[in-house]
Design an enzyme around this catalytic site. Structure first.
Site, PDB file in Angstrom:
ATOM      1  N   PHE A  47       0.870  -1.183   0.000  1.00  0.00           N
ATOM      2  CA  PHE A  47       0.000   0.000   0.000  1.00  0.00           C
ATOM      3  C   PHE A  47       0.901   1.224   0.000  1.00  0.00           C
ATOM      4  O   PHE A  47       1.757   1.361   0.877  1.00  0.00           O
ATOM      5  CB  PHE A  47      -0.877   0.019   1.251  1.00  0.00           C
ATOM      6  CG  PHE A  47      -1.731   1.263   1.407  1.00  0.00           C
ATOM      7  CD1 PHE A  47      -3.105   1.211   1.223  1.00  0.00           C
ATOM      8  CD2 PHE A  47      -1.162   2.496   1.752  1.00  0.00           C
ATOM      9  CE1 PHE A  47      -3.900   2.360   1.375  1.00  0.00           C
ATOM     10  CE2 PHE A  47      -1.949   3.642   1.907  1.00  0.00           C
ATOM     11  CZ  PHE A  47      -3.315   3.574   1.709  1.00  0.00           C
ATOM     12  N   GLU A  48       0.718   2.092  -0.986  1.00  0.00           N
ATOM     13  CA  GLU A  48       1.406   3.376  -0.962  1.00  0.00           C
ATOM     14  C   GLU A  48       0.493   4.396  -1.622  1.00  0.00           C
ATOM     15  O   GLU A  48      -0.089   4.101  -2.668  1.00  0.00           O
ATOM     16  CB  GLU A  48       2.713   3.342  -1.781  1.00  0.00           C
ATOM     17  CG  GLU A  48       3.820   2.502  -1.196  1.00  0.00           C
ATOM     18  CD  GLU A  48       5.118   2.548  -2.008  1.00  0.00           C
ATOM     19  OE1 GLU A  48       6.193   2.614  -1.416  1.00  0.00           O
ATOM     20  OE2 GLU A  48       5.033   2.520  -3.251  1.00  0.00           O
ATOM     21  N   ILE A  49       0.346   5.553  -1.003  1.00  0.00           N
ATOM     22  CA  ILE A  49      -0.240   6.699  -1.687  1.00  0.00           C
ATOM     23  C   ILE A  49       0.852   7.748  -1.645  1.00  0.00           C
ATOM     24  O   ILE A  49       1.208   8.234  -0.566  1.00  0.00           O
ATOM     25  CB  ILE A  49      -1.519   7.209  -0.979  1.00  0.00           C
ATOM     26  CG1 ILE A  49      -2.594   6.110  -0.975  1.00  0.00           C
ATOM     27  CG2 ILE A  49      -2.044   8.470  -1.678  1.00  0.00           C
ATOM     28  CD1 ILE A  49      -3.871   6.488  -0.242  1.00  0.00           C
TER      29      ILE A  49
END
Ligand SMILES: Nc1nc2c(ncn2[C@@H]2O[C@H](COP(=O)(O)OP(=O)(O)O)[C@@H](O)[C@H]2O)c(=O)[nH]1
Ligand SMILES: *[C@@H]1O[C@H](CO)[C@@H](O)[C@H](O)[C@H]1NC(C)=O
Ligand SMILES: *[C@@H]1O[C@H](CO)[C@@H](O)[C@H](O)[C@H]1NC(C)=O
Ligand SMILES: *[C@@H]1O[C@H](CO)[C@@H](O)[C@H](O)[C@H]1NC(C)=O
Ligand SMILES: [Mg+2]
Length: 414
Positions: free
Chosen positions: A300-302
């Protein structure tokens, strides 16, 4: 104050210099292919060319004092300045997309993720979705995925030169490594290593991503537990955040035996790349002497793509790549991204999305704030939130970043 141990001998410097010279050539070649904040990149390319020239001259003359000059004066040291143009768009819709690296065989798993992400966030905000693969996507895959996403969908084939052994890697040595690492998760896998190297050094160079500033990484078989009713990209942009995460944990040391030493060598050459308000406290308990194995779980990366496009990160990646640990060990993109973000950014530019309920096997990020949990119709059990668990690095993050921990966090240590 943060101190990177400055103890490099002549031989290490020589090796470092050689690696740096090689990588500068590569950066010179690759930077031209990159769009983004154009004028700034051109300036950077200009200074890189300078650095590259004087570096080569220094190496050719075996004059390492000249090299030191070139490596510390040739490049504008400011990653933050490179990212800044992304924030001039404040108030307007961010240039953002979802990005998913995936195999054809993972169709059902990625459909599960997509349906969930669409339902909890993207049916409302309608961001584009980019799919990348080292093999051609099948028609079945493309059709299946397109059916679930009402917004723009694009499929990209990864160029061969982004998924291969560079000529400076000894493939015999790499194969030997895989044989002796059967006690480590994915230790024997060749494709997993290519994948980790790709996520570290290449996904952001794919031409399909050129038009974007922001991305949200999604993997097969993940789950979002809560409605996200605000535009997370807009929030990142308007608040000048750069890297957002949900889960953290400790890396298996066997996969990254020499990653920290290599990192120290690099930043010894470029201490000026580290801003004063960095997040070293998240990744080291002794001000940089050793790595505490903490990392953001990068499934998960934003985040802002310009972090990875910055000359400073590119140079760091090339340095790591030449050291060979992606193949001779099993360096993951999670520790690589985490170390880079922690050392190249200001601590207040890194954000824990406590409000985005998220699962990637076997861990949950679940809001422990009852109001947040209720307002967003979360479907997870806050008791299972991993953030402040003893096997997680959440506490380390909150303390290092100077963020107040939510009420009742002590009850979640597990
Ligand atoms: N195209 C492609 N994608 C891959 C390959 N290996 C892994 N991936 C993708 O890379 C991401 C991480 O892989 P995954 O198996 O989930 O690793 P884990 O999360 O560390 O257990 C996922 O999005 C996978 O779909 C590969 O060989 N080819
Ligand atoms: C510097 O690099 C440029 C472009 O790569 C090249 O044209 C020029 O000859 C180089 N100068 C020196 C002194 O090596
Ligand atoms: C490649 O690695 C193998 C195994 O470690 C070693 O025997 C060989 O000499 C290496 N080759 C080169 C060209 O360095
Ligand atoms: C890393 O560097 C330290 C300090 O120089 C040294 O003690 C240690 O053995 C090195 N570790 C590896 C794996 O090279
Ligand atoms: Mg995964």
């Amino acid at each position: 104050m943060v101190i990177i141990p400055f103890t490099i001998n002549r031989k290490q410097l020589r090796l470092g210099a050689l690696a740096a010279a090689l990588l500068l050539v590569i950066i010179n070649l690759t930077l031209y292919g990159n769009s983004g904040s154009t004028s700034q990149i051109i300036n950077k390319v200009g200074s890189f060319t300078l650095g590259h020239n004087s570096t080569s001259v220094a190496i050719a003359n075996n004059n390492l004092d000249d090299f030191e000059m070139a490596s510390t004066t040739g490049i504008n040291d400011d990653t933050l300045a490179f990212i800044k143009p992304s924030f001039t768009n404040k108030g307007q819709r961010p240039k953002a997309c979802f990005v998913t690296l995936v195999k054809n065989s993972e169709l059902s798993g990625i459909l599960r993720s997509i349906k969930n992400v669409q339902q909890k966030f993207n049916n409302e905000f309608r961001y584009d979705w980019i799919f990348l693969n080292d093999k051609e996507f099948t028609e079945e895959f493309k059709l299946g995925v397109t059916n679930e996403i009402p917004s723009v969908v694009k499929f990209g084939l990864i160029p061969e030169e982004h998924w291969f052994y560079p000529e400076y890697i000894n493939q015999t040595k790499a194969a030997n490594t895989r044989e002796v690492m059967s006690d480590v998760l994915y230790g024997t896998s060749e494709s997993y290593r290519h994948m980790c190297r790709y996520q570290s050094g290449f996904f952001w160079r794919h031409p399909l991503l050129d038009e974007y500033d922001w991305y949200w990484r999604v993997e097969p078989n993940i789950k979002l537990y809560c409605d996200t009713k605000y535009d997370v990209f807009q929030w990142m942009q308007d608040n000048e955040k750069v890297y957002g995460f949900t889960l953290t944990m400790y890396e298996n040391i066997k996969t990254i035996n020499t990653l920290w030493n290599t990192t120290v060598d690099f930043f010894n050459l470029h201490p000026d790349y580290i801003p004063k308000d960095n997040l070293m406290g998240f990744i080291s308990n002794d001000e940089g002497e050793t790595y505490n194995l903490c990392h953001f779980w990068s499934n998960f990366e934003i985040a802002n793509l310009n972090l990875w496009r910055s000359p400073q990160y590119q140079e760091y990646f090339e340095y790591l790549d030449h050291a060979g640990g992606f193949f001779y060990e099993r360096w993951g993109d999670a520790p690589v991204h985490s170390i880079a973000a922690s050392l190249l950014l200001n601590k207040d530019q890194i954000h824990h999305f406590a409000d985005i309920g998220y699962r990637h096997e076997p861990n949950d990020n679940c809001p422990i704030d009852t109001n947040v949990w209720k307002q967003n119709n979360c479907e997870c059990n806050p008791k299972k939130d991993f953030t402040f668990h003893k096997y997680s690095c959440g506490t380390q993050f909150y303390d290092a970043a100077g963020v107040k921990k939510p009420e009742g966090w002590e009850l979640h240590r597990g």
